[in-house]
Every structure is written in C-alpha cells, then in structure tokens.
Design an enzyme around this catalytic site. Structure first.
Site, PDB file in Angstrom:
ATOM      1  N   LYS A 102      70.653  85.841  22.658  1.00 51.75           N
ATOM      2  CA  LYS A 102      70.184  86.875  23.587  1.00 51.75           C
ATOM      3  C   LYS A 102      69.105  87.663  22.888  1.00 51.75           C
ATOM      4  O   LYS A 102      69.062  87.714  21.654  1.00 51.75           O
ATOM      5  CB  LYS A 102      71.331  87.822  23.954  1.00 51.75           C
ATOM      6  CG  LYS A 102      71.111  88.570  25.253  1.00 51.75           C
ATOM      7  CD  LYS A 102      71.498  87.716  26.451  1.00 51.75           C
ATOM      8  CE  LYS A 102      71.385  88.429  27.754  1.00 51.75           C
ATOM      9  NZ  LYS A 102      72.003  87.630  28.833  1.00 51.75           N
TER      10      LYS A 102
HETATM   11  P1  NAD Z   1      67.600  92.560  37.507  1.00 50.76           P
HETATM   12  O1  NAD Z   1      66.772  93.377  36.617  1.00 50.76           O
HETATM   13  O2  NAD Z   1      66.944  91.541  38.383  1.00 50.76           O
HETATM   14  O3  NAD Z   1      68.453  93.524  38.484  1.00 50.76           O
HETATM   15  C1  NAD Z   1      69.239  94.573  38.018  1.00 50.76           C
HETATM   16  C2  NAD Z   1      69.712  95.382  39.213  1.00 50.76           C
HETATM   17  O4  NAD Z   1      70.631  96.386  38.755  1.00 50.76           O
HETATM   18  C3  NAD Z   1      68.585  96.111  39.934  1.00 50.76           C
HETATM   19  O5  NAD Z   1      68.833  96.090  41.323  1.00 50.76           O
HETATM   20  C4  NAD Z   1      68.707  97.530  39.398  1.00 50.76           C
HETATM   21  O6  NAD Z   1      68.179  98.523  40.269  1.00 50.76           O
HETATM   22  C5  NAD Z   1      70.209  97.640  39.266  1.00 50.76           C
HETATM   23  N1  NAD Z   1      70.620  98.718  38.353  1.00 50.76           N
HETATM   24  C6  NAD Z   1      70.092  99.026  37.151  1.00 50.76           C
HETATM   25  N2  NAD Z   1      70.710 100.095  36.633  1.00 50.76           N
HETATM   26  C7  NAD Z   1      71.660 100.436  37.528  1.00 50.76           C
HETATM   27  C8  NAD Z   1      72.614 101.466  37.565  1.00 50.76           C
HETATM   28  N3  NAD Z   1      72.719 102.358  36.570  1.00 50.76           N
HETATM   29  N4  NAD Z   1      73.437 101.537  38.639  1.00 50.76           N
HETATM   30  C9  NAD Z   1      73.334 100.635  39.651  1.00 50.76           C
HETATM   31  N5  NAD Z   1      72.439  99.631  39.665  1.00 50.76           N
HETATM   32  C10 NAD Z   1      71.617  99.552  38.617  1.00 50.76           C
HETATM   33  O7  NAD Z   1      68.708  91.885  36.580  1.00 50.76           O
HETATM   34  P2  NAD Z   1      69.609  90.602  36.909  1.00 50.76           P
HETATM   35  O8  NAD Z   1      68.946  89.419  36.308  1.00 50.76           O
HETATM   36  O9  NAD Z   1      69.989  90.597  38.335  1.00 50.76           O
HETATM   37  O10 NAD Z   1      70.888  90.900  36.005  1.00 50.76           O
HETATM   38  C11 NAD Z   1      71.974  91.694  36.472  1.00 50.76           C
HETATM   39  C12 NAD Z   1      73.200  91.399  35.627  1.00 50.76           C
HETATM   40  O11 NAD Z   1      73.530  90.015  35.740  1.00 50.76           O
HETATM   41  C13 NAD Z   1      73.045  91.661  34.135  1.00 50.76           C
HETATM   42  O12 NAD Z   1      74.297  92.070  33.606  1.00 50.76           O
HETATM   43  C14 NAD Z   1      72.694  90.288  33.585  1.00 50.76           C
HETATM   44  O13 NAD Z   1      72.993  90.158  32.214  1.00 50.76           O
HETATM   45  C15 NAD Z   1      73.573  89.427  34.449  1.00 50.76           C
HETATM   46  N6  NAD Z   1      73.184  88.027  34.543  1.00 50.76           N
HETATM   47  C16 NAD Z   1      71.918  87.668  34.929  1.00 50.76           C
HETATM   48  C17 NAD Z   1      71.612  86.316  35.063  1.00 50.76           C
HETATM   49  C18 NAD Z   1      70.265  85.831  35.557  1.00 50.76           C
HETATM   50  O14 NAD Z   1      70.095  84.630  35.743  1.00 50.76           O
HETATM   51  N7  NAD Z   1      69.305  86.703  35.817  1.00 50.76           N
HETATM   52  C19 NAD Z   1      72.565  85.335  34.774  1.00 50.76           C
HETATM   53  C20 NAD Z   1      73.843  85.749  34.397  1.00 50.76           C
HETATM   54  C21 NAD Z   1      74.133  87.085  34.299  1.00 50.76           C
END
Ligand code: NAD
Length: 410
Positions: A102
C-alpha cells in the site's frame, strides 16, 4: 488499538487456531519494507511544496506486492502498514498470485489543482520507482486516486523503464486498463453478498441498504444494488448524506455527483448525517469510506442485520465483539471488497499478455472468484466454528504461511 494492532491480533489468533509455528508467524506480522520519501513539487504560483509519501511492502510470499495509493491528510506510516497487511490477506483469500502493499501521500488533493496533483504524483513515482515494477510491486487506485492518476503513474514509470502498462492497475480503459475495473469493488460486494444470502436462505430483493461513502466503491455498490432490486435507503459522502425510506433513485444521485462533485444540495432525499446513517434502521449497512467508523461507541446502536465492509478496516476490534454478541453478521473487508484487486489481477494479466478480455468475461470470472472466496471462508468458519472475519484471516494466514514455508526461510 490502532488498525495495525487489530490486524496483527487477528493474524496471531488465526495462526494459533491453525497451529502455525511461531517462527513463521513472526514473518507475517511486520512489513518486509517501508519506504518513506519526500515529495517536493512546484505549486502553480511558483512556490515549492513538500509532502510525505509512503510505499509499504508487507509480504510477497505468494507473488508481487499489490495495493492501492491513497491521497489523504490522515495517511501516515502506521495506517499504510495496516492497509498493506490487509492486502496480503485479501489477495490470499481470492487466491490471486500477489502479496500485499500500500502507499500514499499525506495531503488533500482537493486543495490542489489537477496540474499540481499530476506533478506530485510524478515526483512520488520517480522517488519510489526502484521499488515498484510489473513483477515486484504494482500500485492501484484507493481513496482520492483514480484512473487518471494511474495513467500518470504508468507514464512516469515508463519514462525510466520503457513502456510498462503492467506496473499499475486501475488505468483508463483507453490506456491499457481493463473493462470492468472501475466498478469491480462494488460489483464484487454484490457477488459476495448474493453468495452469502444463498447460504443463509435470503434474497436481495427489497432489502434496505445504507451506504457510507459515495466515491468509487460506494457509488458503484449503490448502483449495482439498486439494479439488483435492493432498496438503497441512504447514502453519504464527506459532505453529508441523503435518506429516502422507499429507496433513493441512485442513477440520479450519480448524475448529480458527476455535475456537483458532492452529494450536498441534492434534492432527491432528506438530509442525514454520516453518524446517523450508521445506526439507521436497515437490513444491510455498507461502510465504504474511511476506516474506524464502527466503534465501541456506536456498535450497540447499529440496526442492520449485516455489515458488508466495502471500506478497509471500518470496524474496530471492540465494535466487532459488540456486533458479534448482538448477532450482526460482519462480512469482513478482506473478503467483501476483494473484487477490486481481483479485476486488477485480470488487468495485469491482460497487460502482460497484450490481450484484451471482453466485459462479459471480466464479470463472469469476477463472480466465480468471489463466490469461491465466500465458499472457502464459509467452509473455514464451519471447520473452526468461528465468525467470518476470523475464518477469512485463518484462510489467508494459512495460505501465506504455507507459501512462506515452501519457499524456505533463507
Ligand atoms: P474514493 O476516494 O473514490 O471515495 C471515498 C468516499 O468517501 C467519497 O465519497 C468521500 O466523500 C467519502 N468520505 C471521505 N471522508 C468521509 C467521511 N469523513 N465521512 C463520510 N464519507 C467520507 O475512495 P474509494 O476508492 O471509494 O475507497 C473507499 C474505501 O474503499 C476505502 O477504505 C478504500 O481503501 C476501500 N477500497 C477501495 C477499493 C478500490 O478499488 N477503489 C478496493 C477495495 C477497498
């Protein structure tokens, strides 16, 4: 306890249940390598900015390190190590030939222009370039990074090493990305939940779903669940949330966010806070934003029957115990959200073979992998008579320990 301490404690407990010798366990808890770099770049106004970037390589017993890049002010060494470890266990559960890594930069990209984010990304990659590569460590998107950022990663790395699309996944489809990668994590959540509901005799139709986070994972989870006949009663992002008892019109919310960036001001539902969303009366709760949102302070108030972890490490260990005691099923992050890394694996293989898969093949193979992962975790839970999180850790730790022992310790 920090996220890292939870993860290490789950690993130790899982290893104990499987009687894995301590000499192997010691190799599984700490990362193989932590790289910390200064990311200095020029602002649009000519000033010089210096940020801190990290790449943590946790374990590569089963294959090259693999994991996302996060751009967020809370990024620090401890968090990145925990997230890297989760990737080791996740890749083992879906049985793709990768280890766990990561990385990220501690900053809020929304406070910078796109040109500044590009310069920061390029500097970061030039600083860590000796440590990544198609057969050593392959980054991907995470919070606040997207296909455009991955395109810059590919381009910067390729300046030094020649054309290398397989150095990073989650690229735009027009630039050696895979069909089906953008919605893979949300789609994977749907496939895992369906497989789980088949086990316990349920069906998704009409189920009330609340989703925290409306970025890549949250918005596609909402869309796929909506299309599958679930009732998405609440969603939220950093600006707050929306609620509608008879179900939100998810495609219209996605259109709104494409135009306005945040949910704030969207007229399609009643406003709801992020805190309230987590304890809403619903069937399935999907935390899909940041970590540590379900804690000892709110776990007793969670009304959902199932917590499906879209985010990484959204539930603290104390909250986990409370949820278990209250009979709430938690489908853990390292199983539930593994669809993203699974399609990243498909992207990597397509890049190495220079051969494109049609979308239908990506979806079919993803479904097959996610179903098998749920089945393997389920079987382990029956064998060890434990909850799904412990079973997922046991499955993963067993696989990584076996690979470690087979490779030898020298
Ligand atoms: P992203 O940046 O696309 O979206 C994040 C979302 O969370 C946004 O809508 C943002 O406004 C919201 N957010 C941020 N801070 C917040 C808060 N304090 N309260 C409420 N909402 C809040 O990120 P993502 O890729 O969707 O990742 C989200 C989660 O999923 C993370 O934990 C990431 O590690 C995990 N994840 C992502 C992937 C991937 O393929 N992108 C895969 C597995 C896990």
């Amino acid at each position: 306890m920090s996220s890292l301490e939870y993860v290490q404690s789950y690993v130790r407990q899982a290893a104990q249940r499987l009687n894995i010798p301590d000499r192997i366990v010691r190799l599984l808890v700490n990362p193989d390598r932590t790289v910390k770099v200064e990311v200095a770049f020029e602002r649009d106004n000519g000033e010089v900015e210096t940020l801190t970037g990290y790449r943590v390589q946790h374990n590569n017993a089963r294959g090259p390190f693999k994991g996302g890049l996060r751009y967020h002010p809370t990024v620090d060494e401890n968090e990145v190590v925990a997230l890297a470890a989760l990737m080791t266990w996740k890749t083992a559960i879906v049985n793709v030939p990768f280890g766990g890594g990561k990385g990220g930069i501690a900053f809020d990209p929304d406070q910078y222009s796109p040109a500044e984010v590009e310069r920061a990304t390029r500097k970061f990659i030039s600083r860590i370039r000796e440590f990544i590569g198609p057969y050593t460590d392959i980054p991907a998107p995470d919070v606040n990074t997207n296909p455009q950022v991955m395109a810059w990663v590919m381009d910067e790395y390729s300046k030094y090493y020649g054309f290398q699309p397989a150095v990073v996944t989650g690229k735009p489809v027009e630039l050696h990305g895979s069909e089906g990668r953008l919605d893979a994590t949300g789609r994977g959540l749907l496939y895992v939940l369906r497989a789980y509901l088949e086990k316990v005799g349920g069906d998704l139709t009409g189920q009330r779903v609340a989703i925290q986070g409306f970025g890549n994972v949250g918005s596609f989870t909402a869309l796929r669940f909506y299309e599958a006949g679930a009732r998405v009663v609440a969603v939220s992002d950093v600006s707050g949330g929306l609620y509608r008892a008879d179900g939100l019109p998810v495609p219209r919310l996605i259109d709104w966010v494409q135009k306005h960036r945040l949910l704030k001001g969207c007229p399609e539902g009643d406003p709801i806070t992020n805190e309230r969303l987590l304890t809403l009366e619903c069937d399935i709760l999907v935390p899909a934003a940041l970590g540590n949102v379900l804690t000892k302070d709110n776990a007793a108030d969670v009304r959902a029957r199932i917590v499906l972890e879209g985010a990484n490490a959204p539930t603290t260990a104390e909250a986990d115990v409370i949820l278990q005691r209250r009979g709430v099923t938690v489908i853990p992050d390292i199983l539930a959200n593994a669809g993203g890394v699974t399609v990243s694996y498909f992207e990597w293989t397509q890049n190495l073979q220079q051969f494109r898969w049609p979308t239908a093949r990506v979806h079919a193979e993803l479904e097959s992998v996610m179903r098998q992962a749920l089945q393997d975790v389920w079987t382990m839970a029956e064998r060890l008579k434990c909850d799904l999180r412990m079973a997922a850790y046991a499955l993963a730790v067993g696989r990584v320990a076996r690979a470690t022992a087979l490779r030898g310790l020298q």
